[in-house]
Design an enzyme around this catalytic site. Structure first.
Site, PDB file in Angstrom:
ATOM      1  N   ASP A 276     -21.510 -62.835  31.904  1.00  0.00           N
ATOM      2  CA  ASP A 276     -20.122 -63.827  32.013  1.00  0.00           C
ATOM      3  C   ASP A 276     -20.234 -64.951  32.470  1.00  0.00           C
ATOM      4  O   ASP A 276     -20.822 -65.409  33.486  1.00  0.00           O
ATOM      5  CB  ASP A 276     -19.434 -63.184  33.106  1.00  0.00           C
TER       6      ASP A 276
ATOM      7  N   ASN B   3     -18.066 -67.542  32.759  1.00  0.00           N
ATOM      8  CA  ASN B   3     -16.751 -68.351  33.528  1.00  0.00           C
ATOM      9  C   ASN B   3     -16.258 -67.433  34.565  1.00  0.00           C
ATOM     10  O   ASN B   3     -15.062 -67.885  34.970  1.00  0.00           O
ATOM     11  CB  ASN B   3     -15.614 -68.583  32.495  1.00  0.00           C
TER      12      ASN B   3
ATOM     13  N   ASP C   4     -14.788 -64.719  35.130  1.00  0.00           N
ATOM     14  CA  ASP C   4     -13.725 -63.761  34.981  1.00  0.00           C
ATOM     15  C   ASP C   4     -14.090 -62.231  34.920  1.00  0.00           C
ATOM     16  O   ASP C   4     -13.390 -61.427  34.769  1.00  0.00           O
ATOM     17  CB  ASP C   4     -12.824 -64.191  33.821  1.00  0.00           C
TER      18      ASP C   4
ATOM     19  N   ASP D  99     -19.170 -62.868  27.682  1.00  0.00           N
ATOM     20  CA  ASP D  99     -18.370 -63.767  26.666  1.00  0.00           C
ATOM     21  C   ASP D  99     -19.605 -64.484  25.951  1.00  0.00           C
ATOM     22  O   ASP D  99     -20.608 -64.584  25.974  1.00  0.00           O
ATOM     23  CB  ASP D  99     -17.712 -64.961  27.220  1.00  0.00           C
TER      24      ASP D  99
ATOM     25  N   ASP E 251     -20.543 -56.975  13.420  1.00  0.00           N
ATOM     26  CA  ASP E 251     -20.060 -55.668  13.353  1.00  0.00           C
ATOM     27  C   ASP E 251     -18.671 -55.367  12.719  1.00  0.00           C
ATOM     28  O   ASP E 251     -17.688 -56.008  13.377  1.00  0.00           O
ATOM     29  CB  ASP E 251     -19.957 -54.841  14.712  1.00  0.00           C
TER      30      ASP E 251
ATOM     31  N   ASP F 130     -18.918 -50.470  10.297  1.00  0.00           N
ATOM     32  CA  ASP F 130     -18.338 -49.561  11.061  1.00  0.00           C
ATOM     33  C   ASP F 130     -18.000 -48.319  10.314  1.00  0.00           C
ATOM     34  O   ASP F 130     -16.971 -48.524   9.360  1.00  0.00           O
ATOM     35  CB  ASP F 130     -17.578 -50.031  12.074  1.00  0.00           C
TER      36      ASP F 130
ATOM     37  N   GLU G 283     -22.908 -47.588   9.200  1.00  0.00           N
ATOM     38  CA  GLU G 283     -22.645 -46.724   9.997  1.00  0.00           C
ATOM     39  C   GLU G 283     -21.881 -45.786   9.914  1.00  0.00           C
ATOM     40  O   GLU G 283     -20.850 -45.762   9.207  1.00  0.00           O
ATOM     41  CB  GLU G 283     -22.522 -47.585  11.369  1.00  0.00           C
TER      42      GLU G 283
ATOM     43  N   HIS H 266     -24.235 -48.438  22.280  1.00  0.00           N
ATOM     44  CA  HIS H 266     -22.902 -48.236  22.957  1.00  0.00           C
ATOM     45  C   HIS H 266     -22.173 -47.196  23.146  1.00  0.00           C
ATOM     46  O   HIS H 266     -21.352 -46.894  23.592  1.00  0.00           O
ATOM     47  CB  HIS H 266     -22.224 -49.684  22.730  1.00  0.00           C
ATOM     48  N   ASP H 267     -22.565 -46.290  22.096  1.00  0.00           N
ATOM     49  CA  ASP H 267     -21.888 -44.852  21.992  1.00  0.00           C
ATOM     50  C   ASP H 267     -22.574 -43.867  22.593  1.00  0.00           C
ATOM     51  O   ASP H 267     -21.948 -42.756  22.481  1.00  0.00           O
ATOM     52  CB  ASP H 267     -21.642 -44.689  20.343  1.00  0.00           C
TER      53      ASP H 267
HETATM   54  O1  TEU Z   1     -18.698 -44.825  16.001  1.00  0.00           O
HETATM   55  C1  TEU Z   1     -18.525 -43.998  15.006  1.00  0.00           C
HETATM   56  C2  TEU Z   1     -19.379 -42.889  15.250  1.00  0.00           C
HETATM   57  O2  TEU Z   1     -20.118 -42.620  14.832  1.00  0.00           O
HETATM   58  C3  TEU Z   1     -18.697 -41.951  16.413  1.00  0.00           C
HETATM   59  O3  TEU Z   1     -19.367 -40.513  16.073  1.00  0.00           O
HETATM   60  C4  TEU Z   1     -19.204 -42.472  17.570  1.00  0.00           C
HETATM   61  O4  TEU Z   1     -20.366 -41.887  17.956  1.00  0.00           O
HETATM   62  C5  TEU Z   1     -18.106 -42.547  18.631  1.00  0.00           C
HETATM   63  O5  TEU Z   1     -18.677 -42.504  19.793  1.00  0.00           O
HETATM   64  C6  TEU Z   1     -17.049 -41.244  18.591  1.00  0.00           C
HETATM   65  O6  TEU Z   1     -18.014 -40.088  18.876  1.00  0.00           O
HETATM   66  C7  TEU Z   1     -18.127 -46.259  15.530  1.00  0.00           C
HETATM   67  C8  TEU Z   1     -18.406 -47.070  16.810  1.00  0.00           C
HETATM   68  O7  TEU Z   1     -19.933 -47.265  17.168  1.00  0.00           O
HETATM   69  C9  TEU Z   1     -17.721 -46.585  17.978  1.00  0.00           C
HETATM   70  O8  TEU Z   1     -17.866 -47.385  19.181  1.00  0.00           O
HETATM   71  C10 TEU Z   1     -16.136 -46.653  17.654  1.00  0.00           C
HETATM   72  O9  TEU Z   1     -15.392 -45.745  18.681  1.00  0.00           O
HETATM   73  C11 TEU Z   1     -15.857 -45.835  16.497  1.00  0.00           C
HETATM   74  O10 TEU Z   1     -16.793 -46.179  15.352  1.00  0.00           O
HETATM   75  C12 TEU Z   1     -14.390 -46.034  16.001  1.00  0.00           C
HETATM   76  O11 TEU Z   1     -14.425 -47.556  15.277  1.00  0.00           O
HETATM   77 CA    CA Z   2     -16.085 -64.291  30.836  1.00  0.00          CA
END
Ligand code: TEU
Ligand code: CA
Length: 550
Positions: free
Chosen positions: A22, A24, A26, A30, A99, A200, A256, A328-329
């Site tokens: 971050d 700034n 907040d 960013d 993405d 995605d 993906e 991130h998932d």
């Molecule tokens: O995730 C799609 C997907 O592969 C899902 O199985 C994913 O693991 C998600 O956590 C649901 O279980 C993509 C993105 O990586 C995810 O962050 C988004 O929430 C999703 O698409 C919808 O855009």
């Molecule tokens: Ca920020």
């Protein structure tokens, strides 16, 4: 396109912008924060950066619900900041992968606002609208985020489809006008200097427009059979190539999406008409039971090892995959696959060795290079993730207590991966001088980049030297892979070869030491690299990883 494109030798660094740095105060990461950290990224030795969505969005699903595809979410910055970031990356020889979410938009996108306003609106069939069945939705499809995949619209007495949240209506790719709008979005970013696209949920863009009921309660089965791999998928991807991507031959595309399997993976890939690579999820769902993410089941190391050999066979010489152990998932890789307690350093460095010696393009999730671990939610309301919040709503319907659900969410929930990057032992892990948008992991004073930068035995130092090692051994990117068979379950070993260069990677995937029966492994061989400072003959210590010259 050359048969040796940049992305076959690249290592990609995934940044979740909201949690990276971050600039700034907040409390929200960013673009200017990423610009501030460009030298850190360069010093890792990575070749490209993948940014999770940074577009305008109401953030119902962390930005995967886009309300304006051509502008930056104000709290992340401006298009000017974006251009400066591209410039800063390119100056350092680093490419940028964006993405793009083309399977659905936000319900606050002007297209959907129009579409919802009336059944005769010209944007109506940018989305899927259907009459209900009896007093319910058109079919029994469940959403990824709990409940039905259909939301009732009282104004028109119809339902609209949303495989994800109800604020993420699915885009109707059957409509050529919509497809052209999306191709124009791709071109907008490619013209701005973007070098790659992560598409995605690309596996779901072609729908079975008869919308049959799913016959199974196994959610991943429903995805494979009904949501992914629809009848016009190849046609749409080919058209996307011909309409826009083939005019940017250096642009890498990675698809993906759930439902991509060893059997159908090659369908997605093609030099001229397909994508360059796909993420495969074989290992990422193997601890999910029929109920999906919050229905955890035990996984075995043999399953884990088998996934890699299955995918190598499936992709073969012609296909190309991305390799990842976290993003991130999913939960943090050292907590999910390794041992974030007693053997935190050893297991984190073993996993990085696995990631960086597989065939394919490795994607490393920011934070895994310093061994960031899962966090801990003490209340569900501390979660910022719709998948967890909705999962709790569904769990309550089944009578689950909050403690039972929290145990599952703390094992596999996405909040684990989205805690702020731990830069230093300063307040908030050095991520922000303000109040962070989500809680910083309490172990930040112990696990942070500053502490590891100067330490030759740190995970960060190991990662950096491993990346240099990988660059000087082409067999590790484009070489063949051969798994060593008939080994004890905890031992994962494979060779990588190109021409006369042949390496053996040996991984003791366990808390237990192992007496090494040398006759089981190819030889003779000499040690090149290891995550322990010395080598004991015929013994592998817990989570010991070795790379040896054959
Ligand atoms: O995730 C799609 C997907 O592969 C899902 O199985 C994913 O693991 C998600 O956590 C649901 O279980 C993509 C993105 O990586 C995810 O962050 C988004 O929430 C999703 O698409 C919808 O855009
Ligand atoms: Ca920020």
């Amino acid at each position: 396109m050359s048969n040796n494109p940049w992305w076959k030798h690249a290592v990609v660094y995934q940044i979740y912008p909201r949690s990276f740095y971050d600039s700034n105060g907040d409390g929200i990461g960013d673009l200017r924060g990423i610009i501030r950290k460009l030298d850190y990224i360069r010093d890792l030795g990575v070749d490209a950066v993948w940014l999770n969505p940074i577009y305008q969005s109401p953030l119902d699903d962390g930005g995967y619900d886009i309300s304006n595809y051509r502008d930056i979410l104000p709290e992340f910055g401006t298009l000017h900041d974006f251009d400066e970031l591209v410039e800063g990356l390119h100056q350092r020889g680093i490419r940028l992968i964006m993405d793009l979410v083309l399977n659905h938009s936000s319900d606050e996108h002007p297209w959907f606002v129009e579409a919802r306003s009336s059944p005769t609106n010209p944007y109506r069939d940018y989305y899927f609208w259907k009459k209900g069945r009896g007093s319910g939705p058109p079919n029994n499809w469940p959403s990824f985020f709990g409940g039905s995949a259909w939301e009732f619209d009282p104004q028109s007495n119809e339902y609209y489809l949303h495989l994800f949240s109800r604020k993420q209506p699915d885009l109707n790719w059957e409509n050529p006008r919509l497809r052209q709008e999306l191709y124009d979005v791709l071109e907008f970013w490619l013209k701005r200097g973007v070098d790659g696209l992560r598409l995605d949920v690309i596996s779901a863009i072609s729908k079975r427009t008869d919308f049959p009921d799913t016959y199974t309660h196994d959610f991943n089965e429903t995805i494979r059979k009904y949501y992914a791999n629809g009848p016009r998928l190849k046609e749409f991807i080919t058209e996307m190539r011909h309409q826009v991507l083939n005019r940017y031959p250096a642009c890498m595309t990675v698809g993906e999406g759930p439902g991509i399997t060893p059997e159908n993976a090659l369908e997605y890939l093609d030099e001229q008409n397909g994508l360059n690579m796909i993420f495969h999820f074989g290992h990422m769902f193997m601890d999910q039971g029929p109920g999906g993410r919050f229905d955890p089941v035990a996984w075995s190391r043999s399953d884990f090892k088998r996934v890699f050999s299955t995918w190598n066979r499936a992709l073969g010489e012609n296909g190309w995959g991305s390799v990842f152990l976290g993003n991130h998932d999913f939960a943090r890789m050292v907590s999910r696959w390794g041992n974030d307690g007693e053997f935190w350093r050893e297991s984190a460095t073993l996993l990085l060795t696995l990631l960086l010696t597989q065939r394919g393009t490795p994607f490393i999730f920011a934070g895994d290079e310093i061994g960031m671990t899962n966090t801990w939610l003490s209340r569900v309301t501390d979660s910022h993730d719709i998948e967890t919040l909705n999962g709790w709503r569904e769990a309550q319907k089944k009578g689950m207590t909050e403690q039972e659900f929290l145990a599952r969410a703390n094992y596999s929930g996405r909040d684990n991966a989205r805690t702020p990057f731990q830069w230093s032992a300063d307040r908030n892990g050095g991520f922000t001088t303000g109040n962070p948008w989500t809680t910083v992991n309490p172990n930040a004073p112990l696990i942070n980049a500053d502490r590891q930068k100067g330490d030759p035995d740190s995970i960060l130092s190991y990662f950096r030297s491993l990346l240099q090692f990988r660059k000087s051994h082409p067999c590790l990117s484009v070489g063949t892979v051969e798994v060593v068979a008939h080994l004890p379950e905890q031992l994962f070993a494979y060779t990588r070869q190109i021409g006369s260069e042949k390496l053996l990677i040996v991984l003791n995937f366990s808390n237990d030491p192992l007496i090494l029966d040398d006759s089981l492994l190819p030889g003779p061989r000499s040690r090149l690299m290891s995550n322990y400072s010395d080598v004991l003959p015929n013994r592998l210590r817990p989570w010991e990883a070795r790379i040896e010259q054959l």
